[in-house]
Motif scaffolding. Structure first.
Motif, mmCIF file in Angstrom:
data_model
loop_
_atom_site.group_PDB
_atom_site.id
_atom_site.type_symbol
_atom_site.label_atom_id
_atom_site.label_comp_id
_atom_site.label_asym_id
_atom_site.label_seq_id
_atom_site.Cartn_x
_atom_site.Cartn_y
_atom_site.Cartn_z
ATOM 1 N N THR A 1 9.665 7.022 25.454
ATOM 2 C CA THR A 1 8.515 7.479 24.674
ATOM 3 C C THR A 1 8.921 7.892 23.271
ATOM 4 O O THR A 1 8.202 7.618 22.299
ATOM 5 C CB THR A 1 7.833 8.665 25.381
ATOM 6 O OG1 THR A 1 7.459 8.275 26.697
ATOM 7 C CG2 THR A 1 6.595 9.115 24.626
ATOM 8 N N ALA A 2 10.057 8.562 23.143
ATOM 9 C CA ALA A 2 10.492 9.061 21.837
ATOM 10 C C ALA A 2 10.853 7.938 20.884
ATOM 11 O O ALA A 2 10.822 8.115 19.663
ATOM 12 C CB ALA A 2 11.681 10.005 22.002
ATOM 13 N N ALA A 3 11.195 6.773 21.436
ATOM 14 C CA ALA A 3 11.575 5.636 20.604
ATOM 15 C C ALA A 3 10.417 4.680 20.353
ATOM 16 O O ALA A 3 10.574 3.708 19.590
ATOM 17 C CB ALA A 3 12.727 4.873 21.255
ATOM 18 N N ALA A 4 9.268 4.949 20.938
ATOM 19 C CA ALA A 4 8.129 4.043 20.800
ATOM 20 C C ALA A 4 7.708 3.932 19.341
ATOM 21 O O ALA A 4 7.524 4.933 18.648
ATOM 22 C CB ALA A 4 6.966 4.532 21.649
ATOM 23 N N GLY A 5 7.555 2.693 18.869
ATOM 24 C CA GLY A 5 7.119 2.463 17.497
ATOM 25 C C GLY A 5 8.168 2.760 16.453
ATOM 26 O O GLY A 5 7.843 2.871 15.261
ATOM 27 N N LEU A 6 9.433 2.883 16.858
ATOM 28 C CA LEU A 6 10.532 3.165 15.930
ATOM 29 C C LEU A 6 11.626 2.119 16.084
ATOM 30 O O LEU A 6 11.921 1.685 17.196
ATOM 31 C CB LEU A 6 11.120 4.557 16.188
ATOM 32 C CG LEU A 6 10.197 5.758 16.041
ATOM 33 C CD1 LEU A 6 10.932 7.031 16.467
ATOM 34 C CD2 LEU A 6 9.686 5.879 14.618
ATOM 35 N N GLU A 7 12.246 1.737 14.972
ATOM 36 C CA GLU A 7 13.376 0.813 14.998
ATOM 37 C C GLU A 7 14.458 1.305 14.056
ATOM 38 O O GLU A 7 14.158 1.853 12.989
ATOM 39 C CB GLU A 7 12.951 -0.594 14.565
ATOM 40 C CG GLU A 7 12.054 -1.320 15.547
ATOM 41 C CD GLU A 7 11.736 -2.737 15.083
ATOM 42 O OE1 GLU A 7 12.344 -3.184 14.078
ATOM 43 O OE2 GLU A 7 10.873 -3.377 15.712
ATOM 44 N N VAL A 8 15.705 1.116 14.455
ATOM 45 C CA VAL A 8 16.832 1.439 13.582
ATOM 46 C C VAL A 8 16.918 0.359 12.505
ATOM 47 O O VAL A 8 16.851 -0.836 12.801
ATOM 48 C CB VAL A 8 18.154 1.492 14.384
ATOM 49 C CG1 VAL A 8 19.329 1.795 13.455
ATOM 50 C CG2 VAL A 8 18.059 2.537 15.484
ATOM 51 N N VAL B 1 12.618 2.977 10.939
ATOM 52 C CA VAL B 1 11.326 2.577 10.382
ATOM 53 C C VAL B 1 10.279 2.612 11.492
ATOM 54 O O VAL B 1 10.581 2.332 12.654
ATOM 55 C CB VAL B 1 11.417 1.168 9.749
ATOM 56 C CG1 VAL B 1 11.751 0.118 10.800
ATOM 57 C CG2 VAL B 1 10.149 0.812 9.000
ATOM 58 N N SER B 2 9.062 2.977 11.123
ATOM 59 C CA SER B 2 7.946 2.989 12.072
ATOM 60 C C SER B 2 7.252 1.634 12.029
ATOM 61 O O SER B 2 6.957 1.115 10.939
ATOM 62 C CB SER B 2 6.949 4.092 11.709
ATOM 63 O OG SER B 2 7.581 5.353 11.727
ATOM 64 N N LYS B 3 6.973 1.073 13.212
ATOM 65 C CA LYS B 3 6.382 -0.262 13.264
ATOM 66 C C LYS B 3 5.344 -0.384 14.367
ATOM 67 O O LYS B 3 5.431 0.290 15.395
ATOM 68 C CB LYS B 3 7.475 -1.313 13.495
ATOM 69 C CG LYS B 3 8.273 -1.669 12.256
ATOM 70 C CD LYS B 3 9.121 -2.910 12.508
ATOM 71 C CE LYS B 3 9.766 -3.408 11.220
ATOM 72 N NZ LYS B 3 10.519 -4.669 11.441
ATOM 73 N N GLY B 4 4.371 -1.265 14.134
ATOM 74 C CA GLY B 4 3.413 -1.620 15.167
ATOM 75 C C GLY B 4 2.313 -0.601 15.372
ATOM 76 O O GLY B 4 2.209 0.408 14.660
#
Length: 319
Positions: free
Chosen positions: A163-170, A82-85
């Motif tokens: 950077t690739a994981a910024a704003g993303l959560e499992v 999910v994209s967050k923040g």
């Protein structure tokens, strides 16, 4: 599932012959059958010894372990992650902007259009159309824009893996589910997503999920097909589901016996229907249970992937 001849005189699976007296005992072993094992039409109880049954069980398990293979493909955004923040899906969005700037000198972002459930190439064409770039020109330069997007994303991720994981959560349950499926010999897993392939796997790698999919990694990706029809993006996704199935067949030449596609948008479920797979919807994106059920009455809709036994049941797998 390998077709079986049921005559109560002889049952066959591959090169292994299983005779009826031991078969009834096998029928009672639901855990071995995984819900789809041998079924005899006559009652043959108490006709085999425990030793005979054990021998046949071993032969049965060996003969069907790879013959009964389920393909499970997963959408990415809104399904696994999910994209967050403020930085929601930041690097991917910056890659879009870089591709359009480099090829068409257009400064923009993808949020100028509605893009949920679409594919990266269709989004590029639609955004450029919003800014007056003719459809034919955008389609002609599509691969150039994709290459620019991939370069931007991969270079940034190489410079700083975070950077690739910024704003993303499992999402909850995803890690446990993928680990559970990875341990099974009767399941292959892959991605089917509108993301370009390098970007999709880049996200999975950054979030520690890439190694949990069937190796070598495969699937169906936005970079594999683009019709240019943004209004009916589910049709492009349908092609991606089919592409993933073809690639799975090459990995498992003995055949794929059942196919499931898991996604969070109506387009995911319509794509599954159109490509001959069973849809499993999750309400972890922006669409409700009613939205998903209306798009595909034949699909199963779950609240998410956090209840692993429930997900396995939806996939026709024992727990």
């Amino acid at each position: 599932f390998v077709p079986l001849r049921c005559s109560c005189m002889m049952h066959q699976s591959g090169q292994v012959t299983i005779r009826a007296p031991a078969l009834q005992h096998l029928r009672l072993q639901a855990a071995l059958d995984r819900g789809t094992g041998f079924r005899c039409r006559k009652r043959l109880q108490n006709l085999c010894s425990p030793s005979q049954c054990q021998a046949v069980r071993q032969r049965y398990t060996s003969a069907t372990a790879v013959a009964m293979t389920t393909l499970v493909s997963f959408d990415v955004d809104g399904t696994l992650i999910v994209s967050k923040g403020d930085d929601a899906n930041k690097l991917h969005k910056l890659a879009f902007a870089a591709g359009m700037k480099q090829v068409f000198d257009v400064d923009t972002n993808i949020d100028v259009i509605k893009h949920h459930g679409s594919t990266d190439p269709l989004i590029l064409v639609a955004v450029l159309g919003h800014h007056g770039v003719p459809y034919d020109k955008a389609m002609a330069k599509l691969k150039d824009m994709e290459a620019a997007m991939n370069d931007f994303f991969l270079e940034a991720a190489a410079a700083d893996p975070n950077t690739a994981a910024a704003g993303l959560e499992v999402l909850p349950g995803v890690l446990e589910l993928l680990e559970t499926l990875q341990k099974r010999e009767d399941v292959v897993t892959c991605l089917v997503t509108g993301n370009l392939e390098p970007i999709a796997w880049g996200k999975m790698r950054a979030l520690g999920l890439e190694s949990l999919f069937t190796q070598p990694p495969f699937g169906g990706f936005g970079s594999d097909f683009c019709s240019g029809n943004h209004q009916e993006s589910w049709k492009d996704r349908m092609e991606l589901v089919s592409i993933a199935a073809d690639r799975a067949e090459k990995l498992r030449p003995e055949g794929i016996t059942s196919r499931f596609h898991v996604g969070d948008t109506p387009m995911d479920l319509q794509a599954a229907d159109g490509a001959g797979a069973k849809g499993v919807g999750v309400t972890t994106g922006i669409y409700s249970q009613d939205d998903l059920a209306a798009a595909s009455p034949n699909s199963v809709v779950l609240a998410g992937l956090d209840d692993v036994p429930q997900v396995l049941e939806a996939l026709g797998l024992d727990w």
